[in-house]
Design a protein around this motif. Sequence first.
Motif, short mmCIF file in Angstrom:
data_model
loop_
_atom_site.label_atom_id
_atom_site.label_comp_id
_atom_site.label_asym_id
_atom_site.label_seq_id
_atom_site.Cartn_x
_atom_site.Cartn_y
_atom_site.Cartn_z
N GLU A 249 0.80 -1.21 0.00
CA GLU A 249 0.00 0.00 0.00
C GLU A 249 0.84 1.27 0.00
OE1 GLU A 249 -2.98 0.07 3.00
OE2 GLU A 249 -3.95 -1.77 2.31
N ASN A 250 2.04 1.18 0.55
CA ASN A 250 2.89 2.37 0.61
C ASN A 250 4.35 1.94 0.49
OD1 ASN A 250 3.56 5.08 0.90
ND2 ASN A 250 3.81 4.88 3.11
N GLY A 251 5.09 2.62 -0.35
CA GLY A 251 6.48 2.26 -0.57
C GLY A 251 7.06 3.05 -1.73
N VAL A 252 7.94 2.42 -2.49
CA VAL A 252 8.52 3.06 -3.66
C VAL A 252 7.62 2.76 -4.86
CG1 VAL A 252 10.05 1.06 -4.05
CG2 VAL A 252 10.58 3.27 -5.11
N LYS A 253 7.35 3.78 -5.66
CA LYS A 253 6.51 3.58 -6.85
C LYS A 253 7.24 2.73 -7.87
CE LYS A 253 4.34 8.16 -6.47
NZ LYS A 253 5.31 8.94 -5.70
N LEU A 280 17.84 -2.55 -3.21
CA LEU A 280 18.07 -3.88 -3.80
C LEU A 280 18.14 -3.82 -5.33
CD1 LEU A 280 15.72 -6.12 -1.60
CD2 LEU A 280 18.22 -6.24 -1.70
N HIS A 281 17.35 -2.92 -5.91
CA HIS A 281 17.24 -2.85 -7.38
C HIS A 281 17.57 -1.44 -7.88
CE1 HIS A 281 15.32 -6.83 -7.36
NE2 HIS A 281 14.56 -6.39 -6.37
N LYS A 282 18.60 -0.82 -7.29
CA LYS A 282 18.88 0.58 -7.60
C LYS A 282 19.27 0.83 -9.05
CE LYS A 282 23.50 0.26 -5.49
NZ LYS A 282 24.35 0.83 -4.41
N LYS A 283 19.74 -0.20 -9.77
CA LYS A 283 20.07 -0.01 -11.19
C LYS A 283 18.82 0.24 -12.03
CE LYS A 283 21.13 -3.50 -13.84
NZ LYS A 283 21.79 -4.69 -14.43
N PHE A 284 17.63 -0.06 -11.44
CA PHE A 284 16.37 0.16 -12.18
C PHE A 284 15.64 1.41 -11.70
CE2 PHE A 284 17.27 -4.39 -12.34
CZ PHE A 284 17.17 -4.63 -13.71
N LEU A 285 16.32 2.24 -10.91
CA LEU A 285 15.70 3.48 -10.45
C LEU A 285 15.60 4.50 -11.57
CD1 LEU A 285 17.16 4.16 -6.87
CD2 LEU A 285 14.75 3.86 -7.48
N PHE A 312 6.51 13.35 -9.92
CA PHE A 312 5.68 12.34 -9.27
C PHE A 312 6.34 10.96 -9.29
CE2 PHE A 312 2.17 9.25 -9.22
CZ PHE A 312 1.48 9.65 -8.09
N PHE A 313 6.99 10.63 -10.42
CA PHE A 313 7.60 9.30 -10.58
C PHE A 313 9.11 9.30 -10.34
CE2 PHE A 313 3.62 8.47 -12.91
CZ PHE A 313 3.29 7.23 -12.38
N HIS A 314 9.65 10.43 -9.88
CA HIS A 314 11.08 10.49 -9.55
C HIS A 314 11.41 9.45 -8.47
CE1 HIS A 314 15.05 12.13 -8.81
NE2 HIS A 314 14.75 12.31 -7.52
N ASN A 315 12.50 8.72 -8.68
CA ASN A 315 12.94 7.67 -7.75
C ASN A 315 12.00 6.47 -7.73
OD1 ASN A 315 15.46 8.25 -6.74
ND2 ASN A 315 14.70 9.53 -5.07
N SER A 316 11.28 6.25 -8.83
CA SER A 316 10.46 5.05 -8.95
C SER A 316 11.28 3.95 -9.64
CB SER A 316 9.20 5.35 -9.76
OG SER A 316 9.53 5.86 -11.03
N LEU A 317 10.77 2.73 -9.59
CA LEU A 317 11.47 1.58 -10.17
C LEU A 317 10.86 1.21 -11.52
CD1 LEU A 317 11.86 -0.48 -6.90
CD2 LEU A 317 13.76 0.28 -8.34
#
Length: 415
Positions: A249-253, A280-285, A312-317
Amino acid sequence: MDKRESKIPLIRFPEFKEGWEHKQLNELLKVSKKKNKDLKYSKEEVLSVSGELGIVNQIEHLGRSYAGASVHNYGLVENGDIVYTKSPLKENPYGIIKLNKGVPGIVSTLYAVYKVKDNNADGEFIEHYFSLDANTNRYLRPLVRKGAKNDMKINNEYVLHDRIFVPKKEEQKRIAHFFNVIDTKINQLKEKQNLLEEYKKGVMQKIFTQKIRFKKEDGSDFENWDNTTLGKVFKIFNGYAFSSKDSCENGVKWVKIADVGIQRMQRENVSFLPFEFRELHKKFLLKKGDFVIALTRPILNGELKIAEIDDFFHNSLLNQRVGKIISSNNLIFIYYFLQQQWLINSIEKNIAGTDPPNLSAKEIDHIKVSIPKVKEQEKIAKILSNIDNKIAKSINQIDNLKNYKKALLQQMFCY
């Protein structure tokens, strides 16, 4: 269906003092039984009812006629008639109610047509009342029974069986005029947006066919454009196969195919992954200013689903089947470059044959293109970005005015 005492709206024009009456809709409207028996109107004059556009010619709206073999039993719709369509829409599961403000025509038997009782009612007031989805749904929900095929089980007379609060006709007309002024302003802004979008298309066509060229800062000409292939212009970085089982419900987009619209990101159905996935998946940020492209069904209605990552989608995966564009060229230039119709057609041709159509670098790398040097790319990107900023401003003004109108509708009517 109960009759309640009179009410007064929260916001009202000061010259009106009387309470609004709780009237049955058949006191304001009556069923029109006029049919196209003499075939006065043809299949080319069949009308459709749109939530956004109102009552419009079906061919102009949908690109073709969906009329049956015969239209002799279709209902006549004259200017000023009210039409109820017994077809569910996403925001209106029980149908919509609209006023015909345009040319006369005919509608299929899936529509109910009503005449306004001029002594009691103003047709534009009734349409403004039902322009709020909540009002339409609230009114129709108790009346309509849905069939197995999601069809509406209600006869035309029974639609008028419930009640709404209405003032005297003079106040109805005053309210209708007020909202008509707002609608006129919204339509003017939409026209401005359309003109800007057409202007942008014309400028892009001239730029990418090199009918318009730019100068260097010292006034000299830029070099000739390089003949190359799409694979040398940019690469596609594929997203990671995140699982819906991990959503929370809440976390990284995380950016899915549904989030990538045509030239803008969509925010309606945002999903989240646990915050620890960011490390864990920072290469996909993804960062603001990145550009992403849908890799499954990448083309919709002749346009490419490509958009810039915004605040809005900054720092999303980045999810699988969505690609990030990687290039040493100017990314904003590439974004506009990929909007060329001939290039979209070429991409579509190269990914045809699979269901659903999937885009990958190997399908399009070989497509031959010509591009300018980076410095000229920057000038092109700046010019087109300026036009897009004006379009975005118009869209923002339209959205603000629609929200203003909605807020007033909620406070200037009684429920």
